[in-house]
Write a protein that holds these residues in place. Structure first.
Motif, PDB file in Angstrom:
ATOM      1  N   LYS A 104      10.370   7.830   8.675  1.00  0.00           N
ATOM      2  CA  LYS A 104      11.692   7.247   8.425  1.00  0.00           C
ATOM      3  C   LYS A 104      12.598   7.429   9.630  1.00  0.00           C
ATOM      4  O   LYS A 104      13.364   6.520   9.993  1.00  0.00           O
TER       5      LYS A 104
ATOM      6  N   ASP B 252       5.645   0.554   1.934  1.00  0.00           N
ATOM      7  CA  ASP B 252       4.787   1.618   2.456  1.00  0.00           C
ATOM      8  C   ASP B 252       3.309   1.311   2.247  1.00  0.00           C
ATOM      9  O   ASP B 252       2.835   1.280   1.107  1.00  0.00           O
TER      10      ASP B 252
ATOM     11  N   TRP C 170      11.985   1.463   0.503  1.00  0.00           N
ATOM     12  CA  TRP C 170      11.150   2.214   1.445  1.00  0.00           C
ATOM     13  C   TRP C 170       9.721   2.334   0.911  1.00  0.00           C
ATOM     14  O   TRP C 170       8.748   2.075   1.630  1.00  0.00           O
ATOM     15  N   ALA C 171       9.590   2.705  -0.342  1.00  0.00           N
ATOM     16  CA  ALA C 171       8.253   2.818  -0.939  1.00  0.00           C
ATOM     17  C   ALA C 171       7.606   1.453  -1.113  1.00  0.00           C
ATOM     18  O   ALA C 171       6.387   1.310  -0.985  1.00  0.00           O
TER      19      ALA C 171
ATOM     20  N   THR D  30       1.506   4.087   0.128  1.00  0.00           N
ATOM     21  CA  THR D  30       1.785   4.029  -1.306  1.00  0.00           C
ATOM     22  C   THR D  30       1.057   2.870  -1.975  1.00  0.00           C
ATOM     23  O   THR D  30       0.555   3.000  -3.094  1.00  0.00           O
TER      24      THR D  30
ATOM     25  N   ASP E 215       3.219   4.079   7.626  1.00  0.00           N
ATOM     26  CA  ASP E 215       3.865   5.032   6.719  1.00  0.00           C
ATOM     27  C   ASP E 215       5.366   4.785   6.792  1.00  0.00           C
ATOM     28  O   ASP E 215       5.929   4.684   7.884  1.00  0.00           O
ATOM     29  N   THR E 216       6.006   4.646   5.643  1.00  0.00           N
ATOM     30  CA  THR E 216       7.466   4.525   5.630  1.00  0.00           C
ATOM     31  C   THR E 216       8.134   5.652   4.851  1.00  0.00           C
ATOM     32  O   THR E 216       9.358   5.670   4.734  1.00  0.00           O
ATOM     33  N   MET E 217       7.355   6.594   4.323  1.00  0.00           N
ATOM     34  CA  MET E 217       7.906   7.559   3.391  1.00  0.00           C
ATOM     35  C   MET E 217       8.070   8.978   3.947  1.00  0.00           C
ATOM     36  O   MET E 217       8.903   9.738   3.448  1.00  0.00           O
TER      37      MET E 217
END
Length: 324
Positions: free
Chosen positions: A198, A228, A224-225, A231, A191-193
């Protein structure tokens, strides 16, 4: 989840990212063609190569475990955590990877370096981490054809990693689905969101001296998205997916970890938080009907004894995908 709990969780993520390991871009003009500069054999089935990366304009060390013959075989890329070794990958220093793959028909490709880079193409050079970071280009464009040529690769690839490397392996598979048959992620927050993700990523980069703004920019940046796995999970359709995490409860294996006592203290907290990320990723794949193997160990901290076992346990799934 109340505000106090969220704040405490964020603080814990910040702390553990600093204290323990494992945890589209502007491209530089290439200075020349990527090539293998040298190859040194450490036996019939282990070779260290120095690869000139045109994207990074420097030499990168890569260790390769490989069969001794010249028959075609697939390649399996393994990524380190945030504290990746500067002289040798942590996989060969802290696990039995050399003996485990000694009888396997696969090239095991172990890039050396990449500390805090998330194996990504950074938007801007970072002077502390060594100028331009273009690990994504190196791993997906420059290195694979060189490995296939020098080590009789068949063109069939898979990728795996732990913690930082786990997120990177998942992100690279979603970004380059034609390159990889599948991936394995051990103790990684895919997960990066989310706010906490973050925060952990930024503090991991800062801990090794890098400026996280140089990687994917501010939180609002589309990069960022773009990195991810949640996403972009639809790109995993048809791939072999293996995701594992411990519970945060130390088992007897934790006592053998060279990073004791961190493995039983901070490592326990971090693994508990990673488990929540893994549950979210499992729900996401279920929502879009993508089959995957999820392993929720009843015990286990963020430490090497568990990752070694994950390496063993995940191999049959990836081996089968590579053979297709």
């Amino acid at each position: 989840m109340n505000a106090d709990f969220r704040a405490a969780a964020a603080a814990v993520i910040t702390l553990v990212a600093i204290l323990i390991s494992g945890i589209g871009a502007a491209h530089a003009e290439p200075a020349g063609e990527s090539t293998i500069l040298s190859a040194t054999d450490a036996g019939p089935s282990r070779t260290r190569i120095s690869v000139y990366s045109a994207a990074m304009d420097r030499a990168v060390t890569v260790d390769v475990l490989h069969p001794a013959d010249d028959q075609p075989r697939p390649s399996y890329y393994l990524l380190d955590g945030v504290d990746s070794g500067a002289m040798e990958t942590n996989w060969t220093q802290k696990t039995d990877i050399v003996s485990f793959f000694a009888d396997k028909r696969v090239n095991v490709v172990l890039p050396v370096g990449g500390k805090g880079s998330f194996y990504s193409d950074w938007e801007r050079p970072d002077p502390v981490l060594g100028g331009v970071q273009m690990w994504e280009t190196f791993l997906t464009e420059e290195l694979p054809p060189l490995i296939d040529q020098r080590f009789h690769g068949s063109g069939s690839n898979a990728i795996a990693g732990l913690s930082m490397g786990a997120l990177s392996a998942a992100a690279l598979t979603t970004r380059y689905p034609a390159l990889y048959r599948g991936f394995a992620a051990f103790s990684g927050c895919l997960d990066t969101m989310s706010t906490n993700a973050k925060l952990a990523i930024r503090n991991s980069v800062s801990w090794v001296g890098g400026n996280p703004e140089n990687m994917w920019g501010p939180d609002s940046d589309p990069d960022w998205a773009a990195h991810d796995p949640l996403t972009n999970a639809a790109a995993l359709r048809g791939k072999a997916v293996y995701v594992s995490t411990g519970s945060g409860t130390p088992g007897p294996e934790s006592l053998t970890d060279p990073l004791m006592p961190q493995a039983v203290t901070f490592g326990a907290v971090l693994e508990f938080l990673v488990r929540g990320c893994t549950e979210s990723f499992q729900r996401r794949l279920a929502e879009i009907d993508i089959p995957a193997t999820f392993v929720f160990h009843p015990r286990g901290t963020h430490s090497w004894p568990y990752w070694q076992q994950d390496l063993h346990d995940s191999w049959p799934l990836l081996e089968a995908a590579l053979a297709e």
